[in-house]
Every structure is written in C-alpha cells, then in structure tokens.
Design a protein around this motif. Sequence first.
Motif, PDB file in Angstrom:
ATOM      1  N   GLY A 139      11.948 -10.734 -12.871  1.00 59.40           N
ATOM      2  CA  GLY A 139      12.947 -11.148 -11.891  1.00 59.40           C
ATOM      3  C   GLY A 139      13.983 -10.086 -11.600  1.00 59.40           C
ATOM      4  N   LEU A 140      13.728  -8.834 -12.011  1.00 56.46           N
ATOM      5  CA  LEU A 140      14.679  -7.741 -11.783  1.00 56.46           C
ATOM      6  C   LEU A 140      14.459  -7.065 -10.434  1.00 56.46           C
ATOM      7  CD1 LEU A 140      14.543  -6.094 -15.325  1.00 56.46           C
ATOM      8  CD2 LEU A 140      16.208  -7.746 -14.449  1.00 56.46           C
ATOM      9  N   LEU A 141      13.316  -7.301  -9.828  1.00 55.43           N
ATOM     10  CA  LEU A 141      12.977  -6.724  -8.527  1.00 55.43           C
ATOM     11  C   LEU A 141      12.341  -7.808  -7.667  1.00 55.43           C
ATOM     12  CD1 LEU A 141      12.703  -4.150  -6.724  1.00 55.43           C
ATOM     13  CD2 LEU A 141      10.433  -3.829  -7.759  1.00 55.43           C
ATOM     14  N   ARG A 142      12.883  -7.978  -6.464  1.00 58.25           N
ATOM     15  CA  ARG A 142      12.351  -9.010  -5.574  1.00 58.25           C
ATOM     16  C   ARG A 142      11.128  -8.470  -4.833  1.00 58.25           C
ATOM     17  NH1 ARG A 142      14.484 -13.644  -3.482  1.00 58.25           N
ATOM     18  NH2 ARG A 142      16.494 -13.151  -4.432  1.00 58.25           N
ATOM     19  N   PRO A 143      10.014  -9.199  -4.837  1.00 63.27           N
ATOM     20  CA  PRO A 143       8.823  -8.715  -4.137  1.00 63.27           C
ATOM     21  C   PRO A 143       8.984  -8.761  -2.621  1.00 63.27           C
ATOM     22  CG  PRO A 143       8.465 -10.939  -4.954  1.00 63.27           C
ATOM     23  CD  PRO A 143       9.790 -10.492  -5.504  1.00 63.27           C
ATOM     24  N   ARG A 144       8.315  -7.871  -1.940  1.00 69.84           N
ATOM     25  CA  ARG A 144       8.302  -7.877  -0.475  1.00 69.84           C
ATOM     26  C   ARG A 144       7.352  -8.953   0.049  1.00 69.84           C
ATOM     27  NH1 ARG A 144      10.062  -3.181   1.981  1.00 69.84           N
ATOM     28  NH2 ARG A 144       8.413  -3.258   3.559  1.00 69.84           N
ATOM     29  N   GLU A 145       6.290  -9.181  -0.676  1.00 70.33           N
ATOM     30  CA  GLU A 145       5.331 -10.228  -0.336  1.00 70.33           C
ATOM     31  C   GLU A 145       4.797 -10.821  -1.631  1.00 70.33           C
ATOM     32  OE1 GLU A 145       2.164  -8.751   2.072  1.00 70.33           O
ATOM     33  OE2 GLU A 145       3.477  -8.082   3.701  1.00 70.33           O
ATOM     34  N   GLY A 146       4.295 -12.054  -1.524  1.00 71.92           N
ATOM     35  CA  GLY A 146       3.656 -12.682  -2.668  1.00 71.92           C
ATOM     36  C   GLY A 146       4.573 -13.608  -3.440  1.00 71.92           C
ATOM     37  N   ASP A 147       3.995 -14.271  -4.425  1.00 70.68           N
ATOM     38  CA  ASP A 147       4.709 -15.262  -5.224  1.00 70.68           C
ATOM     39  C   ASP A 147       4.568 -14.966  -6.704  1.00 70.68           C
ATOM     40  OD1 ASP A 147       5.585 -16.944  -3.088  1.00 70.68           O
ATOM     41  OD2 ASP A 147       3.531 -17.689  -2.912  1.00 70.68           O
ATOM     42  N   VAL A 148       5.630 -15.309  -7.451  1.00 71.44           N
ATOM     43  CA  VAL A 148       5.603 -15.274  -8.915  1.00 71.44           C
ATOM     44  C   VAL A 148       6.003 -16.653  -9.395  1.00 71.44           C
ATOM     45  CG1 VAL A 148       6.544 -14.228 -11.004  1.00 71.44           C
ATOM     46  CG2 VAL A 148       6.210 -12.825  -8.962  1.00 71.44           C
ATOM     47  N   LEU A 149       5.147 -17.285 -10.193  1.00 75.52           N
ATOM     48  CA  LEU A 149       5.431 -18.611 -10.724  1.00 75.52           C
ATOM     49  C   LEU A 149       5.415 -18.573 -12.245  1.00 75.52           C
ATOM     50  CD1 LEU A 149       3.557 -19.036  -7.936  1.00 75.52           C
ATOM     51  CD2 LEU A 149       4.004 -21.413  -8.504  1.00 75.52           C
ATOM     52  N   CYS A 183       1.587   4.444 -11.965  1.00 76.80           N
ATOM     53  CA  CYS A 183       0.591   3.602 -11.290  1.00 76.80           C
ATOM     54  C   CYS A 183       1.159   2.267 -10.827  1.00 76.80           C
ATOM     55  CB  CYS A 183      -0.611   3.369 -12.202  1.00 76.80           C
ATOM     56  SG  CYS A 183      -0.291   2.258 -13.594  1.00 76.80           S
ATOM     57  N   GLY A 184       2.360   1.905 -11.297  1.00 79.01           N
ATOM     58  CA  GLY A 184       2.967   0.646 -10.872  1.00 79.01           C
ATOM     59  C   GLY A 184       3.159  -0.365 -11.974  1.00 79.01           C
ATOM     60  N   LYS A 185       2.836  -0.005 -13.218  1.00 82.95           N
ATOM     61  CA  LYS A 185       2.948  -0.958 -14.330  1.00 82.95           C
ATOM     62  C   LYS A 185       4.379  -1.456 -14.510  1.00 82.95           C
ATOM     63  CE  LYS A 185       1.484   1.635 -17.717  1.00 82.95           C
ATOM     64  NZ  LYS A 185       1.482   2.950 -17.054  1.00 82.95           N
ATOM     65  N   SER A 186       5.331  -0.531 -14.546  1.00 80.03           N
ATOM     66  CA  SER A 186       6.722  -0.921 -14.787  1.00 80.03           C
ATOM     67  C   SER A 186       7.302  -1.681 -13.596  1.00 80.03           C
ATOM     68  CB  SER A 186       7.576   0.319 -15.086  1.00 80.03           C
ATOM     69  OG  SER A 186       7.197   0.890 -16.320  1.00 80.03           O
ATOM     70  N   GLY A 233      -0.854 -12.201  -4.800  1.00 78.91           N
ATOM     71  CA  GLY A 233      -0.732 -11.296  -3.669  1.00 78.91           C
ATOM     72  C   GLY A 233       0.556 -10.499  -3.646  1.00 78.91           C
ATOM     73  N   LEU A 234       0.930  -9.925  -4.776  1.00 74.06           N
ATOM     74  CA  LEU A 234       2.232  -9.280  -4.900  1.00 74.06           C
ATOM     75  C   LEU A 234       2.250  -7.906  -4.237  1.00 74.06           C
ATOM     76  CD1 LEU A 234       4.776 -10.309  -6.354  1.00 74.06           C
ATOM     77  CD2 LEU A 234       4.196  -8.777  -8.229  1.00 74.06           C
ATOM     78  N   ARG A 235       3.335  -7.675  -3.511  1.00 73.84           N
ATOM     79  CA  ARG A 235       3.614  -6.364  -2.926  1.00 73.84           C
ATOM     80  C   ARG A 235       5.087  -6.068  -3.180  1.00 73.84           C
ATOM     81  NH1 ARG A 235       4.485  -5.094   3.398  1.00 73.84           N
ATOM     82  NH2 ARG A 235       4.629  -2.823   3.309  1.00 73.84           N
ATOM     83  N   ALA A 236       5.366  -4.904  -3.764  1.00 69.82           N
ATOM     84  CA  ALA A 236       6.753  -4.586  -4.111  1.00 69.82           C
ATOM     85  C   ALA A 236       6.912  -3.080  -4.226  1.00 69.82           C
ATOM     86  CB  ALA A 236       7.145  -5.258  -5.423  1.00 69.82           C
ATOM     87  N   GLY A 237       8.169  -2.647  -4.106  1.00 71.85           N
ATOM     88  CA  GLY A 237       8.456  -1.224  -4.235  1.00 71.85           C
ATOM     89  C   GLY A 237       9.929  -0.954  -4.060  1.00 71.85           C
ATOM     90  N   TYR A 238      10.244   0.294  -3.759  1.00 73.32           N
ATOM     91  CA  TYR A 238      11.627   0.737  -3.690  1.00 73.32           C
ATOM     92  C   TYR A 238      11.829   1.601  -2.449  1.00 73.32           C
ATOM     93  CZ  TYR A 238      10.594   0.030  -8.660  1.00 73.32           C
ATOM     94  OH  TYR A 238      10.146  -0.464  -9.849  1.00 73.32           O
ATOM     95  N   PRO A 259       7.785   1.452  -0.376  1.00 76.75           N
ATOM     96  CA  PRO A 259       7.747  -0.015  -0.407  1.00 76.75           C
ATOM     97  C   PRO A 259       6.479  -0.598  -1.006  1.00 76.75           C
ATOM     98  CG  PRO A 259       7.294   0.781   1.799  1.00 76.75           C
ATOM     99  CD  PRO A 259       7.668   1.987   0.991  1.00 76.75           C
ATOM    100  N   ASP A 260       5.427   0.205  -1.104  1.00 77.22           N
ATOM    101  CA  ASP A 260       4.152  -0.299  -1.609  1.00 77.22           C
ATOM    102  C   ASP A 260       3.794   0.318  -2.954  1.00 77.22           C
ATOM    103  OD1 ASP A 260       3.743  -1.969   0.559  1.00 77.22           O
ATOM    104  OD2 ASP A 260       2.753  -0.408   1.734  1.00 77.22           O
ATOM    105  N   THR A 261       4.767   0.379  -3.855  1.00 72.48           N
ATOM    106  CA  THR A 261       4.496   0.879  -5.201  1.00 72.48           C
ATOM    107  C   THR A 261       3.405   0.056  -5.861  1.00 72.48           C
ATOM    108  OG1 THR A 261       6.798   1.580  -5.387  1.00 72.48           O
ATOM    109  CG2 THR A 261       5.539   1.439  -7.424  1.00 72.48           C
ATOM    110  N   ILE A 262       3.429  -1.262  -5.630  1.00 74.83           N
ATOM    111  CA  ILE A 262       2.306  -2.115  -5.996  1.00 74.83           C
ATOM    112  C   ILE A 262       1.927  -2.947  -4.782  1.00 74.83           C
ATOM    113  CG2 ILE A 262       2.794  -2.223  -8.459  1.00 74.83           C
ATOM    114  CD1 ILE A 262       4.115  -4.918  -8.031  1.00 74.83           C
ATOM    115  N   ARG A 263       0.662  -3.274  -4.644  1.00 76.98           N
ATOM    116  CA  ARG A 263       0.200  -4.009  -3.475  1.00 76.98           C
ATOM    117  C   ARG A 263      -0.972  -4.916  -3.837  1.00 76.98           C
ATOM    118  NH1 ARG A 263      -1.539   1.100  -3.460  1.00 76.98           N
ATOM    119  NH2 ARG A 263      -3.746   1.522  -3.029  1.00 76.98           N
TER     120      ARG A 263
END
Length: 261
Positions: free
Chosen positions: A60-70, A49-52, A16-21, A25-29
């Motif tokens: 780990g270079l960008l902290r997500p706004r929502e979601g988890d990375v394991l 499209c949000g690949k990078s 459920g990743l959501r991240a951006g700049y 803020p929703d570059t990926i959702r």
Amino acid sequence: MPDGSSARAPVLEVRGLRAGYGTAPDTIRDVSLSIEPGQIVGLVGESGCGKSTLAKVVLGLLRPREGDVLVDGRRWGDRSSRDPLRSCVQMVFQDPYASLNPKLTAAETVADSFRRWKGSSRRDALDEARRLLDRVGLPRTAIDARAERLSGGQCQRVGVARALACEPRLLVADEPTSSLDVSVQAQILNLLLELQEGMGMSMLLISHDLSVIRYMTSEAMVMSGGAVVEHGSTAAMLRQPRHPYTRTLVESIPGQVADWA
C-alpha cells in the motif's frame, strides 16, 4: 512446507497490476498473483526487474495505475494508513540496520508496533515486545540495546519481531538475508519458516537467490522487465524452466543444476 491448499479466499490477490514512477510508469505491467492462507510464494528476478515496486504496491506504499489488490477479499488501495486492515500486511526489509530507528532499543522498536496496532500501554507493550524478541531468538542481553550495538542478524531478528507484533496475515520479506553473512542467512530463513508455520501466516518472499527460493517456497514467479515471465511449482521450474530467462537464471549457478534435476 505448506502446500497452500485452502477453500478460503486468497490472503492476497493481485489482478492486472500496472505501476511505476513518474517517467517510468510501466515499471511493472499486467502482473497477477494469488497467495493462499499459509502459503509461501517466491518472487525472483534480477535487480531492476520490478520486484520491489510490486512489494510497495502490495504494502500500500505505491498506488497502482491499473489493476486491483485485494487482502482477504477486501480492496486495498483506498485504505487509510490507520485502517486496521493495514496491520494484516507487514514487511521484513532488506537492510536490517537501515530499517531500524537508531535512537530506540530493540524492545522499544517492537513495542511501538504493539502500541500502534493494539493500543497497548507503554509498559504492556514493552513486556509484549520482550516476549516476542525472546521468541525470535534475540539474546536477552541485546533486548535493551540499540541497533548500533547489534549484529546484522540480531537487527534482522528485531525487524522480524516488529513485523510480527500485529500478527499479520501476510508477511512480505524483501531480500531478508542478502545483506547478512552466509553463516547467519540460514538462521534467519529457518526462523521465518518456523514462525510462518507456527502462526499460519502467508508470505511473499522476494529474492534474487534461487537457492533461497528453492529452500523456502513451493510456488514461485520469475520477473523480467517488469512482467512475470514464468509462474508455477518451484521444483518443476528449477528442473525444467520453460522461459529462456528462467533457464539463464538456473544455468548461472554452476553445480546446482544437477542437484535440482
């Protein structure tokens, strides 16, 4: 080609990743994915499209706004830059020249990784670096040369060696051949396949080129507008794309559709 089947926990799990700049803020959702041990998963989509962005979160270079990375079942976001877990995920960059320090030789570049992640002495690190550079096919005459004296393909081999120095569990390859001559692209792709199989590592391969995705992966995701619009078997996706955007990508390559059918 590895099929990715394993009873072990995924090497990478994104939920459920959501991240951006800043103002975007929703570059990926709502992006989710899983990569099993030894599996290569492709990520394809047009520029922007949000690949990078996804790659930066995975690294780990960008902290997500929502979601988890394991990574190996352990939460990624709270790890410091010196945490040993960081060495488990490494990257091969798109621009082989820009990713290297012009003041260092090829051997010194790779030796830095051995010193950082393994605590090797300078002499031991250089010895290990030279062995690894030989393994990735860098000519011995180029091992003590700086980036400015290397070809694009040679620089990318240095980048691959640097990423592999800490024996990562997951390699993120961001458009690893897009800036290389056509004659060199196949060499780098075959090198990545050979090393991936030999080391048993997993890979997230990012590309805009469906031919690369087809050659390298058994499973792929298509991104558009910051979201994953299709995800499944690479072969099935190319033969019978379900999403209109995927069909557009496939149909944009004249002469290939019949070969993929």
